[in-house]
Design a protein around this motif. Structure first.
Motif, short mmCIF file in Angstrom:
data_model
loop_
_atom_site.label_atom_id
_atom_site.label_comp_id
_atom_site.label_asym_id
_atom_site.label_seq_id
_atom_site.Cartn_x
_atom_site.Cartn_y
_atom_site.Cartn_z
N VAL A 276 4.42 2.24 3.64
CA VAL A 276 5.56 2.70 2.85
C VAL A 276 6.45 3.63 3.68
CG1 VAL A 276 6.27 4.04 0.83
CG2 VAL A 276 4.38 2.42 0.64
N SER B 72 5.22 0.70 -4.26
CA SER B 72 4.04 0.66 -3.40
C SER B 72 3.57 2.03 -2.96
CB SER B 72 4.33 -0.20 -2.16
OG SER B 72 4.67 -1.53 -2.52
N LEU C 278 4.83 -3.81 4.29
CA LEU C 278 4.10 -3.70 3.02
C LEU C 278 3.01 -4.76 2.93
CD1 LEU C 278 6.88 -2.99 0.37
CD2 LEU C 278 5.27 -1.37 1.37
N LEU D 264 10.44 -2.38 -4.14
CA LEU D 264 9.03 -2.58 -3.81
C LEU D 264 8.45 -1.41 -3.02
CD1 LEU D 264 8.89 -6.40 -3.00
CD2 LEU D 264 8.28 -5.22 -5.11
#
Length: 262
Positions: free
Chosen positions: A98, A134, A90, A130
């Motif tokens: 991702v 994202s 990331l 996350l």
């Protein structure tokens, strides 16, 4: 080896990257001198090298080291290394970051609650949350689920692990969610708490990230004077962080740690 690993973690926490690099290099040298005796500790040293690489922004090397560390038999090492690798993907910001992270974690995202260790559970929730946030397109349900994952990680970090560096980081991850929910005061409280913890530990990266988020909040609230003062403080912290990284990169050990056994 384990003593140097512990010392490196403390050095990284206080943004002493040169010392962290030195500890990783010394463990690499020990492995090279006694390969048969210390072979079981090789994943641990890869984790050290990956943490150093991640700290100085060498995310490609960090991914490779974390993937090597994930080959360990120990569940704690496997889970933490896989999650750290996904987070490094990331941080690289590649278009497929991702999807790479999700492929790497796969079962961990859905089975985080079944993990036995509190640390493993916390990092799995952070990485999973996350990755959801994202994604190019995130639905309201996915955002809510990501917030729930981060909330669980925060509770584990504070209540079970008492890991205040993790608390500081998770608060920063959650602050934009509060801001997007029109809870500017809640976001400000989170960022202020995060910055206080980071400043106490000497964590320059978290301090800079916190000040950057404060800048967004002040600008959003049209607080020009606070924004101007904060911008100067942020510039000083970024310069200090840059100097620390340059010090770590100043000799051949930097390249040695990044490229070891890859």
């Amino acid at each position: 080896v384990l003593l140097l690993e512990t010392r490196q973690q403390l050095s990284l926490l206080s943004s002493n990257f040169a010392a962290a690099k030195q500890d990783a290099a010394e463990n690499i040298q020990l492995l090279q001198r006694f390969p048969n005796l210390l072979v079981s500790l090789q994943p641990s040293v890869h984790l050290q090298a990956g943490l150093y690489a991640q700290a100085v922004g060498a995310y490609g090397a960090a991914v490779k080291h974390f993937n090597k560390a994930a080959a360990a038999q120990d569940e704690h090492m496997q889970v933490c290394a896989r999650c750290l690798s996904a987070l490094s993907y990331l941080a690289q910001g590649a278009p497929d970051a991702v999807s790479q992270g999700r492929e790497l974690l796969s079962d961990l995202i859905s089975s985080a609650e079944s993990l036995t260790g509190y640390a493993e559970r916390a990092v799995a929730h952070i990485a999973g949350g996350l990755l959801q946030l994202s994604a190019a397109e995130t639905s309201a349900d996915e955002t809510s689920e990501a917030k729930n994952r981060l909330s669980k990680a925060l509770k584990l970090a504070h209540g079970r692990l008492q890991n205040y560096q993790m608390v500081s980081q998770v608060l920063l991850f959650m602050a934009p969610l509060q801001m997007n929910s029109a809870d500017t005061q809640g976001a400000l409280s989170m960022v202020s708490s995060s910055f206080t913890l980071a400043k106490g530990a000497g964590d320059l990266q978290a301090q800079a990230a916190g000040l950057s988020m404060l800048q967004q909040l002040y600008q959003h609230g049209k607080q020009a004077e606070k924004a101007a003062q904060n911008a100067n403080y942020l510039a000083r912290k970024r310069e200090e962080l840059s100097v620390r990284i340059q010090e770590a990169e100043a000799n051949g050990q930097h390249a040695q740690v990044l490229s070891w056994d890859l």
